[in-house]
Design a protein around this motif. Sequence first.
Motif, PDB file in Angstrom:
ATOM      1  N   ALA A 127      18.522  12.345  31.405  1.00  0.00           N
ATOM      2  CA  ALA A 127      17.459  11.743  30.593  1.00  0.00           C
ATOM      3  C   ALA A 127      16.540  12.826  30.035  1.00  0.00           C
ATOM      4  O   ALA A 127      16.090  12.750  28.889  1.00  0.00           O
ATOM      5  CB  ALA A 127      16.666  10.738  31.439  1.00  0.00           C
ATOM      6  N   SER A 265      13.990   7.538  24.338  1.00  0.00           N
ATOM      7  CA  SER A 265      14.371   8.520  25.357  1.00  0.00           C
ATOM      8  C   SER A 265      13.165   8.999  26.174  1.00  0.00           C
ATOM      9  O   SER A 265      13.307   9.302  27.352  1.00  0.00           O
ATOM     10  CB  SER A 265      15.117   9.691  24.726  1.00  0.00           C
ATOM     11  N   VAL A 268      12.535   6.254  28.801  1.00  0.00           N
ATOM     12  CA  VAL A 268      13.576   6.267  29.837  1.00  0.00           C
ATOM     13  C   VAL A 268      13.289   7.397  30.824  1.00  0.00           C
ATOM     14  O   VAL A 268      13.316   7.214  32.048  1.00  0.00           O
ATOM     15  CB  VAL A 268      14.981   6.454  29.210  1.00  0.00           C
ATOM     16  N   TYR A 269      12.986   8.564  30.279  1.00  0.00           N
ATOM     17  CA  TYR A 269      12.708   9.713  31.147  1.00  0.00           C
ATOM     18  C   TYR A 269      11.498   9.425  32.042  1.00  0.00           C
ATOM     19  O   TYR A 269      11.509   9.739  33.232  1.00  0.00           O
ATOM     20  CB  TYR A 269      12.468  10.969  30.305  1.00  0.00           C
TER      21      TYR A 269
END
Length: 299
Positions: A127, A265, A268-269
């Motif tokens: 990620a 992204s 998500v990280y």
Amino acid sequence: MEAFNNGSRLADYEMDGAGLIGRGKFSVVHRTRRKRDNKRVALKKIQVFEMMDSKCRNECLNEIKLLQSLGHPNIVQYLDAFIEDNELHVAMELAERGDLGGLIKRAASAGTPLPEGHVWEYFVQIADALRYMHSKRVMHRDIKPANVFIMDTGVLKLGDLGLGRYFSSKTNMVHSTVGTPFYMSPECIQGSYYDWKSDIWSLGCLLYELATLRSPFFTEGLNYYTLGKKINKRAFEPISGAFSAELRGLVDHMIQVDPAHRLDSEAVYAVAVQRVGSSFSTPGMDGGASTGVPVPMAS
Ligand SMILES: Nc1ncnc2c1ncn2[C@@H]1O[C@H](COP(=O)(O)OP(=O)(O)OP(=O)(O)O)[C@@H](O)[C@H]1O
């Protein structure tokens, strides 16, 4: 010799041991040593390069320059690229311990699921790599376990960045997509477009597979059409309740048919790094998010 060439030659590399690591559809990868500093590198020869027209070659070379400029602890570094004998050669960091696909396969055949702490430790690294790529405005386009490499330190690195589409067909459509069908997003299956969020769909499939040791849309005997139907309906078995609600929820927020409903992204990280910091954490090599857990050696 093209302007792209920076003076490197095949003669700058020598085979290391048996040499051959493996072959792809259009490529062959060797284990080599760079003579000037004895560094062990993976040298990939791309065979179809000569079949591409000059526009496509130039686009591909520009993309390689862009990829060479990326620098992240969880991305396989492109070290060098040159054309010789009308073939493209790309030198990259060597992954000594195979890839995540192999690790998942071994865990599946042993019937030993990965502990959730390890799943997060692996996932956060991927990620992190993807949010970095997206921040540099680069899409990966082929996220799958076989493209996550394991270094001898146990650190995971996302590799095989974005070039596949140049070699997937001699007719290089602007919006051409490549990808392993099992991880392909609905918009790609429909042939519509590739989007940042298409990478997120594939990343969601990867998290699912880390937890369950199988791809969400895999069943025996699927063809492209029936697989497409499953993907479009996001018809996958729920993840076992033995995994946390956070993990199941994150998968759910990535594997969404409408790209606008998928997390980006960064988000998500942020979830992943929080979980690594939670009680699930397994100590990494040096305590950071990009360090990796000790990975069992391939037998
Ligand atoms: N940097 C690397 N270090 C170690 N092994 C690598 C590296 N890059 C690729 N490999 C290995 O080399 C082999 C060939 O890889 P390649 O990328 O050419 O094709 P592929 O991804 O396996 O197949 P496809 O053409 O379908 O994408 C694979 O086994 C891959 O794991």
